[in-house]
Design a protein around this motif. Sequence first.
Motif, PDB file in Angstrom:
ATOM      1  N   GLY A 262     -11.128  -5.769   5.367  1.00  0.00           N
ATOM      2  CA  GLY A 262      -9.959  -4.515   5.540  1.00  0.00           C
ATOM      3  C   GLY A 262     -10.253  -3.885   6.746  1.00  0.00           C
TER       4      GLY A 262
ATOM      5  N   ILE B 109      -5.382  -6.509   6.259  1.00  0.00           N
ATOM      6  CA  ILE B 109      -4.592  -5.789   7.332  1.00  0.00           C
ATOM      7  C   ILE B 109      -3.502  -6.737   8.033  1.00  0.00           C
ATOM      8  CG2 ILE B 109      -4.861  -5.117   9.723  1.00  0.00           C
ATOM      9  CD1 ILE B 109      -7.691  -4.143   9.032  1.00  0.00           C
TER      10      ILE B 109
ATOM     11  N   GLN C 125       2.255   3.365   8.152  1.00  0.00           N
ATOM     12  CA  GLN C 125       1.327   2.305   7.825  1.00  0.00           C
ATOM     13  C   GLN C 125      -0.224   2.562   8.412  1.00  0.00           C
ATOM     14  OE1 GLN C 125       1.693  -0.600   6.114  1.00  0.00           O
ATOM     15  NE2 GLN C 125       3.745   0.300   5.688  1.00  0.00           N
TER      16      GLN C 125
ATOM     17  N   ARG D  86      -0.627  -6.709   5.471  1.00  0.00           N
ATOM     18  CA  ARG D  86       0.211  -5.244   5.609  1.00  0.00           C
ATOM     19  C   ARG D  86       0.950  -5.522   6.890  1.00  0.00           C
ATOM     20  NH1 ARG D  86      -2.634  -0.245   3.293  1.00  0.00           N
ATOM     21  NH2 ARG D  86      -3.749  -1.452   1.200  1.00  0.00           N
TER      22      ARG D  86
ATOM     23  N   SER E 228      -2.546   4.866   6.576  1.00  0.00           N
ATOM     24  CA  SER E 228      -2.931   4.180   5.537  1.00  0.00           C
ATOM     25  C   SER E 228      -4.052   3.372   5.646  1.00  0.00           C
ATOM     26  CB  SER E 228      -1.775   3.648   4.607  1.00  0.00           C
ATOM     27  OG  SER E 228      -1.405   2.525   5.226  1.00  0.00           O
ATOM     28  N   LEU E 229      -4.428   2.958   6.760  1.00  0.00           N
ATOM     29  CA  LEU E 229      -5.242   1.848   7.250  1.00  0.00           C
ATOM     30  C   LEU E 229      -6.676   2.363   7.842  1.00  0.00           C
ATOM     31  CD1 LEU E 229      -3.035  -0.904   8.282  1.00  0.00           C
ATOM     32  CD2 LEU E 229      -4.405  -0.841   6.352  1.00  0.00           C
ATOM     33  N   ASP E 230      -7.724   2.313   7.513  1.00  0.00           N
ATOM     34  CA  ASP E 230      -8.803   2.484   8.191  1.00  0.00           C
ATOM     35  C   ASP E 230      -9.287   1.411   9.167  1.00  0.00           C
ATOM     36  OD1 ASP E 230      -8.987   4.946   6.397  1.00  0.00           O
ATOM     37  OD2 ASP E 230     -10.333   3.856   4.805  1.00  0.00           O
TER      38      ASP E 230
ATOM     39  N   LYS F  46      -2.267   5.097  -0.663  1.00  0.00           N
ATOM     40  CA  LYS F  46      -3.451   5.618  -0.055  1.00  0.00           C
ATOM     41  C   LYS F  46      -4.658   4.848  -0.148  1.00  0.00           C
ATOM     42  CE  LYS F  46      -1.284  10.444  -0.204  1.00  0.00           C
ATOM     43  NZ  LYS F  46      -1.605  11.803  -0.699  1.00  0.00           N
ATOM     44  N   ASN F  47      -4.620   3.877  -0.999  1.00  0.00           N
ATOM     45  CA  ASN F  47      -5.866   3.173  -1.287  1.00  0.00           C
ATOM     46  C   ASN F  47      -6.102   2.017  -0.560  1.00  0.00           C
ATOM     47  OD1 ASN F  47      -8.021   1.955  -2.703  1.00  0.00           O
ATOM     48  ND2 ASN F  47      -7.496   2.696  -4.538  1.00  0.00           N
ATOM     49  N   ASN F  48      -6.803   1.870   0.457  1.00  0.00           N
ATOM     50  CA  ASN F  48      -7.098   0.480   1.250  1.00  0.00           C
ATOM     51  C   ASN F  48      -7.815  -0.486   0.553  1.00  0.00           C
ATOM     52  OD1 ASN F  48      -5.901   1.835   3.408  1.00  0.00           O
ATOM     53  ND2 ASN F  48      -7.773   2.869   4.116  1.00  0.00           N
ATOM     54  N   LYS F  49      -8.247  -0.354  -0.794  1.00  0.00           N
ATOM     55  CA  LYS F  49      -8.722  -1.196  -1.522  1.00  0.00           C
ATOM     56  C   LYS F  49      -7.586  -2.047  -2.321  1.00  0.00           C
ATOM     57  CE  LYS F  49     -13.219   0.913  -1.820  1.00  0.00           C
ATOM     58  NZ  LYS F  49     -14.318   1.241  -2.581  1.00  0.00           N
TER      59      LYS F  49
END
Length: 325
Positions: A324, A270, A17, A273, A20-22, A106-109
């Motif tokens: 996010g 976030i 996790q 998730r 995968s998060l910016d 892999k896409n945070n959007k």
Amino acid sequence: MAVLAGCRIFSQAFRSQANSLDGVGRLQDAVNHALANKIQYVRSAAHGGTRQYSSDSKSGDDLIVRYLDDEDSGIVVFGLNRPKAKNAISKNLVNMMADAVESVKKNNKVRSVIVCSMVPGIFCAGADLKERAKMHQSEVGPFVSKARALISELGNLPMPTIAAIDGAALGGGLEMALACDIRVAAHSAKMGLTETKLGIIPGAGGTQRLPRAIGVALAKELIFAARAVDGAEARSLGLVSHAVEQNKSGDAAYLRALDLAREFNPQGPIAIRMAKLAINQGMEVDLKTGLAIEEACYSQVIPTKDRLEGLAAFKEKRPPRFKGE
């Protein structure tokens, strides 16, 4: 030992996790620190709309992945599309789904994923038995392992996943749906793990996920009898969260799933998730370890811009604008 095992499971999942998060920073160190403190304590204490898409795939693709736009931006639809084979799980479908899962992971959007069928009257008939019959015995085991890994990866996606069951979901088709967080079915849909009719057992997680969904005794009964149930009975058993009357276009479950995704969309991504991670990992361990997992997940939302935006929106009496971050 149970506490340590549970925390190892959590740490592995959280590492995925975190990658995968910016904008959340070095999560793993914070998690390890929070868990270490909590483990010490535990030890001492215990000893409705239409389908509109921003992109289309070729009509011949076994899987059509579509990213919704406008107010539905962030919702991704995986559309099973093998009409001649009743969406049966083939080598190609497994490969295409694996690529799609990896892409959204892999896409945070991406805020949520809906798994549905593009074929009226069917969700997924399970394994492609015609293709399976042509396989050499040595090929069967590796293929089933790959399909099992795919379904597990679907279950491990960090964002909410919803299975829209508008038709039959049998064998591996139901196992795919069981890997999703939420299942919605039309009353007319048929669902069952029917593998014992073929002299085999569910091989892609069905023997584990079905008991967790409806209880051990009922799961055994359905699997032993190879029995299929309709959407209404599935709702009464707890196999699906919502059962709806089918409509003329045959996509009532999809539309209900879309409504659910629209409810999730405005919330903090976030936070969602982290909530999913806390629930999934916490259900596999004892309560005290689960509470430690929850605390570690909660600690990750505290420094986010989303949390500050939520407080500001509440104060200003306006909808929050989460990014996010």
